[in-house]
Design a protein around this motif. Sequence first.
Motif, PDB file in Angstrom:
ATOM      1  N   TYR A   1       0.825  -1.202   0.000  1.00 11.59           N
ATOM      2  CA  TYR A   1       0.000   0.000   0.000  1.00 11.59           C
ATOM      3  C   TYR A   1       0.863   1.258   0.000  1.00 11.59           C
ATOM      4  N   ALA A   2       1.984   1.216   0.689  1.00 11.59           N
ATOM      5  CA  ALA A   2       2.928   2.341   0.645  1.00 11.59           C
ATOM      6  C   ALA A   2       3.562   2.441  -0.739  1.00 11.59           C
ATOM      7  N   ASP A   3       3.818   1.293  -1.378  1.00 12.80           N
ATOM      8  CA  ASP A   3       4.325   1.297  -2.759  1.00 12.80           C
ATOM      9  C   ASP A   3       3.313   1.966  -3.691  1.00 12.80           C
ATOM     10  N   TYR A   4       2.042   1.643  -3.486  1.00 12.84           N
ATOM     11  CA  TYR A   4       0.979   2.235  -4.303  1.00 12.84           C
ATOM     12  C   TYR A   4       0.958   3.754  -4.128  1.00 12.84           C
ATOM     13  N   ILE A   5       1.078   4.221  -2.893  1.00 11.18           N
ATOM     14  CA  ILE A   5       1.084   5.658  -2.628  1.00 11.18           C
ATOM     15  C   ILE A   5       2.256   6.319  -3.330  1.00 11.18           C
ATOM     16  N   GLU A   6       3.439   5.705  -3.239  1.00 11.29           N
ATOM     17  CA  GLU A   6       4.627   6.275  -3.879  1.00 11.29           C
ATOM     18  C   GLU A   6       4.448   6.375  -5.391  1.00 11.29           C
ATOM     19  N   LYS A   7       3.970   5.305  -6.008  1.00 15.51           N
ATOM     20  CA  LYS A   7       3.818   5.291  -7.467  1.00 15.51           C
ATOM     21  C   LYS A   7       2.826   6.343  -7.923  1.00 15.51           C
ATOM     22  N   ASN A   8       1.718   6.472  -7.203  1.00 18.79           N
ATOM     23  CA  ASN A   8       0.695   7.448  -7.579  1.00 18.79           C
ATOM     24  C   ASN A   8       1.086   8.875  -7.220  1.00 18.79           C
ATOM     25  N   LEU A   9       1.963   9.031  -6.244  1.00 20.70           N
ATOM     26  CA  LEU A   9       2.470  10.366  -5.928  1.00 20.70           C
ATOM     27  C   LEU A   9       3.263  10.920  -7.101  1.00 20.70           C
ATOM     28  N   TYR A  10       4.220  10.143  -7.604  1.00 20.79           N
ATOM     29  CA  TYR A  10       5.057  10.618  -8.706  1.00 20.79           C
ATOM     30  C   TYR A  10       4.290  10.695 -10.026  1.00 20.79           C
ATOM     31  N   ASN A  11       3.477   9.669 -10.308  1.00 19.50           N
ATOM     32  CA  ASN A  11       2.879   9.537 -11.627  1.00 19.50           C
ATOM     33  C   ASN A  11       1.434  10.010 -11.692  1.00 19.50           C
ATOM     34  N   GLY A  12       0.945  10.562 -10.573  1.00 20.13           N
ATOM     35  CA  GLY A  12      -0.397  11.116 -10.538  1.00 20.13           C
ATOM     36  C   GLY A  12      -0.384  12.522  -9.973  1.00 20.13           C
ATOM     37  N   ILE A  13      -0.171  12.640  -8.681  1.00 17.36           N
ATOM     38  CA  ILE A  13      -0.220  13.950  -8.032  1.00 17.36           C
ATOM     39  C   ILE A  13       0.835  14.894  -8.604  1.00 17.36           C
ATOM     40  N   PHE A  14       2.079  14.432  -8.717  1.00 18.07           N
ATOM     41  CA  PHE A  14       3.136  15.279  -9.295  1.00 18.07           C
ATOM     42  C   PHE A  14       2.924  15.481 -10.796  1.00 18.07           C
ATOM     43  N   ALA A  15       2.417  14.451 -11.467  1.00 21.00           N
ATOM     44  CA  ALA A  15       2.265  14.531 -12.931  1.00 21.00           C
ATOM     45  C   ALA A  15       1.098  15.413 -13.342  1.00 21.00           C
ATOM     46  N   GLN A  16       0.155  15.670 -12.425  1.00 20.09           N
ATOM     47  CA  GLN A  16      -1.077  16.357 -12.809  1.00 20.09           C
ATOM     48  C   GLN A  16      -1.277  17.688 -12.101  1.00 20.09           C
ATOM     49  N   GLY A  17      -0.302  18.138 -11.339  1.00 27.82           N
ATOM     50  CA  GLY A  17      -0.504  19.400 -10.641  1.00 27.82           C
ATOM     51  C   GLY A  17       0.771  20.188 -10.423  1.00 27.82           C
ATOM     52  N   TYR A  18       0.641  21.515 -10.492  1.00 30.61           N
ATOM     53  CA  TYR A  18       1.716  22.457 -10.180  1.00 30.61           C
ATOM     54  C   TYR A  18       2.992  22.177 -10.970  1.00 30.61           C
ATOM     55  N   TYR A  19       2.804  22.009 -12.280  1.00 34.50           N
ATOM     56  CA  TYR A  19       3.989  21.870 -13.146  1.00 34.50           C
ATOM     57  C   TYR A  19       4.712  23.206 -13.252  1.00 34.50           C
ATOM     58  N   GLU A  20       6.031  23.139 -13.252  1.00 31.76           N
ATOM     59  CA  GLU A  20       6.844  24.316 -13.581  1.00 31.76           C
ATOM     60  C   GLU A  20       8.086  23.836 -14.299  1.00 31.76           C
ATOM     61  N   SER A  21       8.374  24.441 -15.453  1.00 31.32           N
ATOM     62  CA  SER A  21       9.530  24.019 -16.233  1.00 31.32           C
ATOM     63  C   SER A  21      10.812  24.242 -15.439  1.00 31.32           C
ATOM     64  N   ARG A  22      11.771  23.374 -15.666  1.00 30.96           N
ATOM     65  CA  ARG A  22      13.020  23.419 -14.908  1.00 30.96           C
ATOM     66  C   ARG A  22      14.053  24.187 -15.712  1.00 30.96           C
ATOM     67  N   ASN A  23      14.078  25.473 -15.498  1.00 35.63           N
ATOM     68  CA  ASN A  23      15.019  26.306 -16.232  1.00 35.63           C
ATOM     69  C   ASN A  23      16.424  26.109 -15.690  1.00 35.63           C
ATOM     70  N   ILE A  24      17.196  25.321 -16.408  1.00 31.64           N
ATOM     71  CA  ILE A  24      18.569  25.077 -15.979  1.00 31.64           C
ATOM     72  C   ILE A  24      19.423  26.318 -16.188  1.00 31.64           C
ATOM     73  N   PHE A  25      19.219  26.961 -17.304  1.00 32.55           N
ATOM     74  CA  PHE A  25      20.037  28.125 -17.624  1.00 32.55           C
ATOM     75  C   PHE A  25      19.226  29.009 -18.564  1.00 32.55           C
ATOM     76  N   GLN A  26      19.252  30.295 -18.338  1.00 26.13           N
ATOM     77  CA  GLN A  26      18.380  31.193 -19.086  1.00 26.13           C
ATOM     78  C   GLN A  26      18.640  31.160 -20.587  1.00 26.13           C
ATOM     79  N   CYS A  27      19.893  30.976 -20.963  1.00 27.87           N
ATOM     80  CA  CYS A  27      20.202  31.000 -22.397  1.00 27.87           C
ATOM     81  C   CYS A  27      19.638  29.770 -23.104  1.00 27.87           C
ATOM     82  N   LEU A  28      19.261  28.725 -22.315  1.00 27.83           N
ATOM     83  CA  LEU A  28      18.663  27.538 -22.912  1.00 27.83           C
ATOM     84  C   LEU A  28      17.145  27.578 -22.899  1.00 27.83           C
TER      85      LEU A  28
END
Length: 614
Positions: free
Chosen positions: A325-352
Amino acid sequence: MLTKLEKSTHLLDGEQALRRNRNKDYMMSLKIDNLLLSHYFEAGLKSFPYQPKDIHWGWDSPLSEIRGTFVGHWLSAASNLYVETKDPLLKQKADTIVSEIAKCQRENGGLWAFPIPEKYLYWLKNGKSTWAPQYVCHKNMMGLLDMYVNTGNEEALDIVLKCADWFYDFTNDITREVMDEMMEKQETGAMMQHFANLYAVTKEAKHLELMRRYERPLLFEPLTRDEDVLTNMHVNTTIPEILGAARAYEVTGEDRYLTIVKNYWDLAVTKRGSFVTGGQSSGEVYTPMLKQSARIGKMTQEHCVVYHMMQLADFLFRFTTDSKYADYIEKNLYNGIFAQGYYESRNIFQCLDGVEPQSGLVTYYLPLSAGSTKKWGSKTDDFWCCHCTLLQANAIHHTQIYYKNEENNSVYVAQYLPSTTEFNIDNKKVFLEQTIGEPTGETIRIQPESIEHEERPNHMESHIKITCEPCEFTLQLRLPNWLANKAEITINGNEIEVIDSGNGFCSITRVWSTDTIIIKLPKKLTAYPLPDRPDTVAFLDGPVALAGLVGEEHLLYGDINHPETMLTVDDERIWCSWQDTYRTINQPIGFRFKPLYQIGFEPYTVYFQVTDNH
């Protein structure tokens, strides 16, 4: 049964803290007048002869039959955020909203405190359908009760008690047959769970009676017999009702409720199978058992479903201590909650990447068809149900990390997320801090570590520091189901034997004082086939689903059992950080893969047919 160490747990810097902070900032940006507009209208406290420019639209608009639902989720999220952050401005805003709802309740005659008219409920009672009025009432009462339980707001409890009186009177003459029909017509939310929660606070018989009135026998009875009534059934209607059964078991101890919950999980998850993300739904209904291939589309995996199923997994973990059940929570955290909310692009460097990062608020669904793009909702024009659970999901990251068994002084580390917690053992306070190790070395200073790790480490590494007066207890460390090889654990630099105690945890009992535990969890790239199309797979890096940055279907050539024949590490390091991207090899056309939760606006494909014939 395990207790959660949520009230003493705090997040440290990491992915989940970033999303919690964005969540809080967004919540604080919304105006109280707009959050309560429909409450004010219903109570006759405010009106506008002309269209205001900045009010909420979509499902929260004054034209919607479920208007005013959102503020209940807002209060629930605010109460949980306050438990962790102790932000006084957030608490002040939440308390003001509660006081304004109390004012509306007085204007409505002393009992009704909702943003819709009472007649909606009477219509439903008399057989005339309208869009989910009990759902609206539940979410408002849920937020208010959470404000009492989590922050001690007595006014919120007073409002809820008067609302319960209204519902007790309303349901007093409703026959079981009429109640069944009312619950079959539309979502009621988690009314049963709410009244179970209220009964846990008050111990009043009428609140227990309300809980029982809001059972759904037409669902519960076949589940008791372990009959599959879920295929093609609306998912997000049923899960809150099962959460009601789970809470009913906690407050009554009646085994029939536990049977319903266990059988539901067995039918919904264990026997049904899932997409690579962990989700079981498409088009808002349950897929047939082990038949997901024909359901891959643009309406796969509803955010609300992910959030509610994680709550159900949390209950079952607390009851069973089974790591699945903890495995299920982990998988859905990354691939559901993180995947479907509060996205922000990861600007490594402004010139890119340019100066301003791209951002997305919430996606109702997580499309999994070839060439999908995520459809991000707006800040004030949509307010879907998933917009609502977005707030709650990102307010409780601290609540599913640590648990304690009070009977045998066992403390469970269920999730590997940067955080701290405190608990007592034999009246001695224990402080635990968890950070995620990333063996990289620096880029300016000369360090052996930089030379030793030429390539991206293929493991997750958690560092746990315990500080306390000498005391004995058992530390339980989860051994995830995605482990590629045996985990390695050291205590103060000394390696110990890692043995699965039978429930997916490594159990370490000793006298602790000032100790450092390092657990290395080997991971690898794996292929995740569709149950009914074993030649069609998605890819996982540990628990994290990958997405190919390609806008159409592609046939891949290689060995499904050895995905390294198709994918290899790509662009693995930038400055001090290891990257988690891949690219194809041995293919006619090359393209890159990255974690699905890092996808923003670009087209992507998750599933690929694989053949070993070139």
